[in-house]
Design a protein around this motif. Structure first.
Motif, PDB file in Angstrom:
ATOM      1  N   GLY A  42       0.668  -1.210   0.071  1.00 25.14           N
ATOM      2  CA  GLY A  42      -0.061  -0.078  -0.046  1.00 25.14           C
ATOM      3  C   GLY A  42       0.900   1.266   0.043  1.00 25.14           C
ATOM      4  N   LYS A  43       2.079   1.258  -0.247  1.00 27.47           N
ATOM      5  CA  LYS A  43       3.068   2.115   0.069  1.00 27.47           C
ATOM      6  C   LYS A  43       3.725   2.463  -1.555  1.00 27.47           C
ATOM      7  N   GLU A  44       4.172   3.520  -1.575  1.00 31.39           N
ATOM      8  CA  GLU A  44       5.134   3.789  -2.668  1.00 31.39           C
ATOM      9  C   GLU A  44       6.643   3.273  -2.658  1.00 31.39           C
ATOM     10  N   ARG A  45       7.105   2.894  -3.538  1.00 29.32           N
ATOM     11  CA  ARG A  45       8.541   2.350  -3.719  1.00 29.32           C
ATOM     12  C   ARG A  45       9.420   3.380  -2.897  1.00 29.32           C
ATOM     13  N   GLU A  46      10.375   3.051  -2.190  1.00 24.99           N
ATOM     14  CA  GLU A  46      11.164   4.067  -1.552  1.00 24.99           C
ATOM     15  C   GLU A  46      12.921   3.676  -1.714  1.00 24.99           C
ATOM     16  N   VAL A  92       8.875  -5.683   0.306  1.00 27.49           N
ATOM     17  CA  VAL A  92       9.379  -6.319  -0.539  1.00 27.49           C
ATOM     18  C   VAL A  92      10.770  -5.376  -1.275  1.00 27.49           C
ATOM     19  N   TYR A  93      12.024  -6.149  -1.148  1.00 30.34           N
ATOM     20  CA  TYR A  93      13.304  -5.478  -1.467  1.00 30.34           C
ATOM     21  C   TYR A  93      13.474  -5.748  -2.786  1.00 30.34           C
ATOM     22  N   TYR A  94      13.961  -4.684  -3.474  1.00 29.19           N
ATOM     23  CA  TYR A  94      14.538  -4.802  -4.892  1.00 29.19           C
ATOM     24  C   TYR A  94      15.835  -4.113  -4.990  1.00 29.19           C
ATOM     25  N   CYS A  95      16.708  -4.815  -5.838  1.00 28.49           N
ATOM     26  CA  CYS A  95      18.051  -4.466  -6.024  1.00 28.49           C
ATOM     27  C   CYS A  95      17.845  -3.605  -7.715  1.00 28.49           C
ATOM     28  N   ASN A  96      18.663  -2.659  -7.909  1.00 30.01           N
ATOM     29  CA  ASN A  96      18.456  -1.876  -8.968  1.00 30.01           C
ATOM     30  C   ASN A  96      19.650  -1.321  -9.673  1.00 30.01           C
ATOM     31  N   PRO A  97      20.454  -2.099 -10.388  1.00 32.69           N
ATOM     32  CA  PRO A  97      21.615  -1.831 -10.722  1.00 32.69           C
ATOM     33  C   PRO A  97      21.786  -1.031 -11.975  1.00 32.69           C
ATOM     34  N   TRP A  98      22.736  -0.152 -12.181  1.00 37.29           N
ATOM     35  CA  TRP A  98      23.127   0.315 -13.581  1.00 37.29           C
ATOM     36  C   TRP A  98      24.017  -0.765 -14.168  1.00 37.29           C
ATOM     37  N   ILE A  99      23.738  -1.185 -15.201  1.00 37.87           N
ATOM     38  CA  ILE A  99      24.928  -2.112 -15.848  1.00 37.87           C
ATOM     39  C   ILE A  99      25.110  -1.810 -17.305  1.00 37.87           C
TER      40      ILE A  99
END
Length: 115
Positions: A42-46, A92-99
């Motif tokens: 119910g919340k935005e991704r931070e 829920v935890y997300y990784c977010n790499p620049w590749i």
């Protein structure tokens, strides 16, 4: 083709610890900055934490002093060590790499902090 695999989530009691991993594989020349985001129901991704390719780090105020982001460039892996976990860290935890100039998202791993 780049593949991302996240792991390390689970159920933990308040005050406990977890370590999340985000491993990248495939044809990779350079991994630049990597972010960890989280999204609670119910919340935005931070944005939770960020590490640059030189190892500089930034953290959200809510996790400073409790979470540590690190990277092992030889393994193309980024970690998020989470200590002193609180119920409000549940997400829920997300990784977010620049590749290689592209931004990728992991599949997400659930972290639940509950007694």
């Amino acid at each position: 083709q780049v593949q991302l695999v996240e792991s390390g989530g689970g159920l933990v009691q308040p005050g406990g610890s977890l370590r999340l991993s985000c491993g990248a594989s495939g044809r990779i020349y350079n991994i630049n900055a990597v972010n960890w985001y989280r999204q609670a129901l119910g919340k935005e991704r931070e944005l939770v934490a960020r590490i640059t390719n030189s190892g500089s780090t930034n953290y959200a105020d809510s996790v400073k002093g409790r979470f540590t982001i690190s990277r092992d460039n030889a393994k193309n892996t980024v970690y998020l060590q989470m200590n002193s976990l609180k119920p409000e860290d549940t997400a829920v935890y997300y990784c977010n790499p620049w590749i290689d100039g592209y931004l990728y998202w992991g599949q997400g791993t659930q972290v639940t902090v509950s007694s």
